[in-house]
Design a protein around this motif. Structure first.
Motif, PDB file in Angstrom:
ATOM      1  N   ILE A  48       0.833  -1.197   0.000  1.00 26.66           N
ATOM      2  CA  ILE A  48       0.000   0.000   0.000  1.00 26.66           C
ATOM      3  C   ILE A  48       0.870   1.250   0.000  1.00 26.66           C
ATOM      4  CG2 ILE A  48      -1.680   1.356   1.314  1.00 26.66           C
ATOM      5  CD1 ILE A  48      -2.876  -1.075  -0.061  1.00 26.66           C
ATOM      6  N   GLY A  49       1.969   1.206   0.759  1.00 30.04           N
ATOM      7  CA  GLY A  49       2.875   2.341   0.801  1.00 30.04           C
ATOM      8  C   GLY A  49       3.458   2.662  -0.565  1.00 30.04           C
ATOM      9  N   ASN A  50       3.810   1.630  -1.310  1.00 27.66           N
ATOM     10  CA  ASN A  50       4.357   1.846  -2.655  1.00 27.66           C
ATOM     11  C   ASN A  50       3.307   2.445  -3.582  1.00 27.66           C
ATOM     12  OD1 ASN A  50       6.859   0.818  -1.929  1.00 27.66           O
ATOM     13  ND2 ASN A  50       6.385  -1.255  -2.601  1.00 27.66           N
ATOM     14  N   ILE A  81      -6.873  17.007  -7.043  1.00 28.75           N
ATOM     15  CA  ILE A  81      -7.890  16.645  -6.055  1.00 28.75           C
ATOM     16  C   ILE A  81      -8.558  15.330  -6.441  1.00 28.75           C
ATOM     17  CG2 ILE A  81     -10.186  17.290  -5.206  1.00 28.75           C
ATOM     18  CD1 ILE A  81      -9.168  20.199  -5.132  1.00 28.75           C
ATOM     19  N   LYS A  82      -8.871  15.154  -7.712  1.00 25.18           N
ATOM     20  CA  LYS A  82      -9.480  13.901  -8.176  1.00 25.18           C
ATOM     21  C   LYS A  82      -8.559  12.720  -7.909  1.00 25.18           C
ATOM     22  CE  LYS A  82     -13.437  15.285  -9.909  1.00 25.18           C
ATOM     23  NZ  LYS A  82     -14.728  14.811  -9.326  1.00 25.18           N
ATOM     24  N   MET A  83      -7.265  12.909  -8.142  1.00 26.77           N
ATOM     25  CA  MET A  83      -6.298  11.841  -7.871  1.00 26.77           C
ATOM     26  C   MET A  83      -6.311  11.452  -6.400  1.00 26.77           C
ATOM     27  SD  MET A  83      -2.959  13.040 -10.036  1.00 26.77           S
ATOM     28  CE  MET A  83      -3.006  13.369 -11.805  1.00 26.77           C
ATOM     29  N   LEU A  84      -6.256  12.470  -5.545  1.00 29.31           N
ATOM     30  CA  LEU A  84      -6.216  12.208  -4.110  1.00 29.31           C
ATOM     31  C   LEU A  84      -7.516  11.572  -3.614  1.00 29.31           C
ATOM     32  CD1 LEU A  84      -4.425  15.440  -2.906  1.00 29.31           C
ATOM     33  CD2 LEU A  84      -3.564  13.114  -2.670  1.00 29.31           C
ATOM     34  N   GLU A  85      -8.638  12.013  -4.158  1.00 31.21           N
ATOM     35  CA  GLU A  85      -9.913  11.418  -3.758  1.00 31.21           C
ATOM     36  C   GLU A  85      -9.933   9.930  -4.095  1.00 31.21           C
ATOM     37  OE1 GLU A  85     -12.925  15.280  -4.054  1.00 31.21           O
ATOM     38  OE2 GLU A  85     -12.660  13.965  -5.786  1.00 31.21           O
ATOM     39  N   GLY A  87      -7.374   8.073  -3.974  1.00 38.81           N
ATOM     40  CA  GLY A  87      -6.505   7.441  -2.989  1.00 38.81           C
ATOM     41  C   GLY A  87      -7.192   7.133  -1.677  1.00 38.81           C
ATOM     42  N   LEU A  88      -8.363   7.735  -1.421  1.00 39.20           N
ATOM     43  CA  LEU A  88      -9.088   7.454  -0.179  1.00 39.20           C
ATOM     44  C   LEU A  88      -9.533   5.994  -0.100  1.00 39.20           C
ATOM     45  CD1 LEU A  88     -11.259  10.680   0.179  1.00 39.20           C
ATOM     46  CD2 LEU A  88      -9.403   9.947   1.681  1.00 39.20           C
ATOM     47  N   GLU A 100      -4.268  11.191   6.381  1.00 41.11           N
ATOM     48  CA  GLU A 100      -3.205  11.910   5.682  1.00 41.11           C
ATOM     49  C   GLU A 100      -3.680  12.424   4.325  1.00 41.11           C
ATOM     50  OE1 GLU A 100      -0.112  13.979   4.887  1.00 41.11           O
ATOM     51  OE2 GLU A 100      -0.418  13.019   6.823  1.00 41.11           O
ATOM     52  N   ILE A 101      -4.463  11.629   3.615  1.00 38.57           N
ATOM     53  CA  ILE A 101      -4.999  12.088   2.331  1.00 38.57           C
ATOM     54  C   ILE A 101      -5.987  13.227   2.556  1.00 38.57           C
ATOM     55  CG2 ILE A 101      -6.418  11.437   0.342  1.00 38.57           C
ATOM     56  CD1 ILE A 101      -5.066   8.751   0.320  1.00 38.57           C
ATOM     57  N   HIS A 102      -6.774  13.132   3.615  1.00 38.99           N
ATOM     58  CA  HIS A 102      -7.681  14.245   3.938  1.00 38.99           C
ATOM     59  C   HIS A 102      -6.876  15.517   4.231  1.00 38.99           C
ATOM     60  CE1 HIS A 102     -11.619  12.433   3.801  1.00 38.99           C
ATOM     61  NE2 HIS A 102     -11.225  11.415   4.550  1.00 38.99           N
ATOM     62  N   SER A 103      -5.720  15.373   4.858  1.00 41.24           N
ATOM     63  CA  SER A 103      -4.851  16.530   5.103  1.00 41.24           C
ATOM     64  C   SER A 103      -4.457  17.194   3.790  1.00 41.24           C
ATOM     65  CB  SER A 103      -3.585  16.103   5.863  1.00 41.24           C
ATOM     66  OG  SER A 103      -3.893  15.572   7.129  1.00 41.24           O
ATOM     67  N   GLN A 104      -4.036  16.378   2.837  1.00 40.15           N
ATOM     68  CA  GLN A 104      -3.613  16.905   1.545  1.00 40.15           C
ATOM     69  C   GLN A 104      -4.773  17.536   0.793  1.00 40.15           C
ATOM     70  OE1 GLN A 104      -0.522  16.999   0.971  1.00 40.15           O
ATOM     71  NE2 GLN A 104       0.376  15.410   2.251  1.00 40.15           N
ATOM     72  N   LEU A 105      -5.935  16.879   0.837  1.00 39.13           N
ATOM     73  CA  LEU A 105      -7.117  17.432   0.158  1.00 39.13           C
ATOM     74  C   LEU A 105      -7.534  18.760   0.796  1.00 39.13           C
ATOM     75  CD1 LEU A 105      -9.181  14.166  -0.332  1.00 39.13           C
ATOM     76  CD2 LEU A 105      -8.478  15.720  -2.166  1.00 39.13           C
ATOM     77  N   GLY A 106      -7.475  18.818   2.113  1.00 34.06           N
ATOM     78  CA  GLY A 106      -7.829  20.060   2.792  1.00 34.06           C
ATOM     79  C   GLY A 106      -6.926  21.204   2.385  1.00 34.06           C
TER      80      GLY A 106
END
Length: 249
Positions: A48-50, A81-85, A87-88, A100-106
């Motif tokens: 998952i980390g990779n 933002i679409k990419m990160l969403e 990743g959720l 952490e992904i929510h941090s980046q999206l915020g």
């Protein structure tokens, strides 16, 4: 969480397998079962980390460079933002991925002036992401919720006490709210945590001498808070603000 359940299942199968096969008692199976559990979990977590690393690198690539217009800058942010969403989805597999992904999206939504959207993600963000917590503090400042502002900044400077920008941004918001004495205390704490940082020392000295707290020494990171306009040379042809994004793993 799926990774943990899978690893537990593997460990349990090994333990029970040893018992049911007659090789040994269930107690004899605990050690190899535990080893299998740990090894499986680490392998799944690394997988998952990779995948997250690839995702973050793609987001970073999308946001790199100087946009030539506001429209281009906004399009880049929307794609990121679409990419990160996407990743959720990994949140179901591994602990702490979602926050952490929510941090980046915020942070991205905040920097693109979607304050309502940013707040939704900041509420789910990791408290260890000090930049996200600092931006949440700046958001509360803009909404004049000064109690929440202080709580968010306190979380930020606790997790990122070695980041001078956080102390300075916190103090700046306090000064604007006519809380000079509190701002002096914050800068004093910042200097104590960073005794060799000249920027913080100069900021503290300026405020002690009734001078304006200038944020120029903290650029370009300061611009991400959107509390002061960046100079024209960092704006694209259409007035787009450069987005700075640092993936955290």
């Amino acid at each position: 969480m799926y990774n943990l359940l899978i690893a537990l299942g593997v460990g349990l199968v090994i333990t029970l397998g040893i018992k049911l096969s007659g090789v040994g008692s269930i107690w004899a199976g605990i050690i190899p079962g535990s080893i299998a559990f740990v090894a499986t979990y680490l392998l799944l977590a690394r997988r998952i980390g990779n995948q997250l690393q690839v995702l973050m690198e793609s987001v970073q690539k999308e946001l790199q460079g100087q946009p030539t217009s506001q429209k281009e800058a906004q399009a880049r942010v929307e794609r990121a933002i679409k990419m990160l969403e996407g990743g959720l989805a990994y949140d179901k597999w591994q602990f702490m991925v979602g926050p952490e992904i929510h941090s980046q999206l915020g942070m991205l939504k905040y920097m693109s002036k979607d304050l309502d959207g940013a707040q939704v993600h900041f509420n789910k963000a990791s408290p260890r992401n000090y930049m996200a917590k600092a931006m949440q503090g700046a958001l509360y400042y803009q909404r004049k919720d000064f109690g929440a502002m202080k709580r968010s900044f306190e979380t930020a400077v606790t997790a990122g006490k070695k980041e001078p920008l956080l102390w300075a941004a916190y103090a700046w918001c306090l000064v604007q709210n006519k809380e000079k004495d509190e701002a002096l205390r914050v800068l004093g704490r910042g200097v104590e945590a960073n005794p060799s940082d000249e920027k913080l020392k100069n900021s503290l000295s300026a405020l002690q001498n009734d001078k304006k707290l200038k944020m120029k020494p903290y650029e370009p990171g300061w611009w991400q808070f959107g509390l002061e306009a960046p100079p024209p040379q960092v704006l694209g042809g259409g007035g787009g603000r450069r987005v700075q994004f640092t993936p955290r793993r």
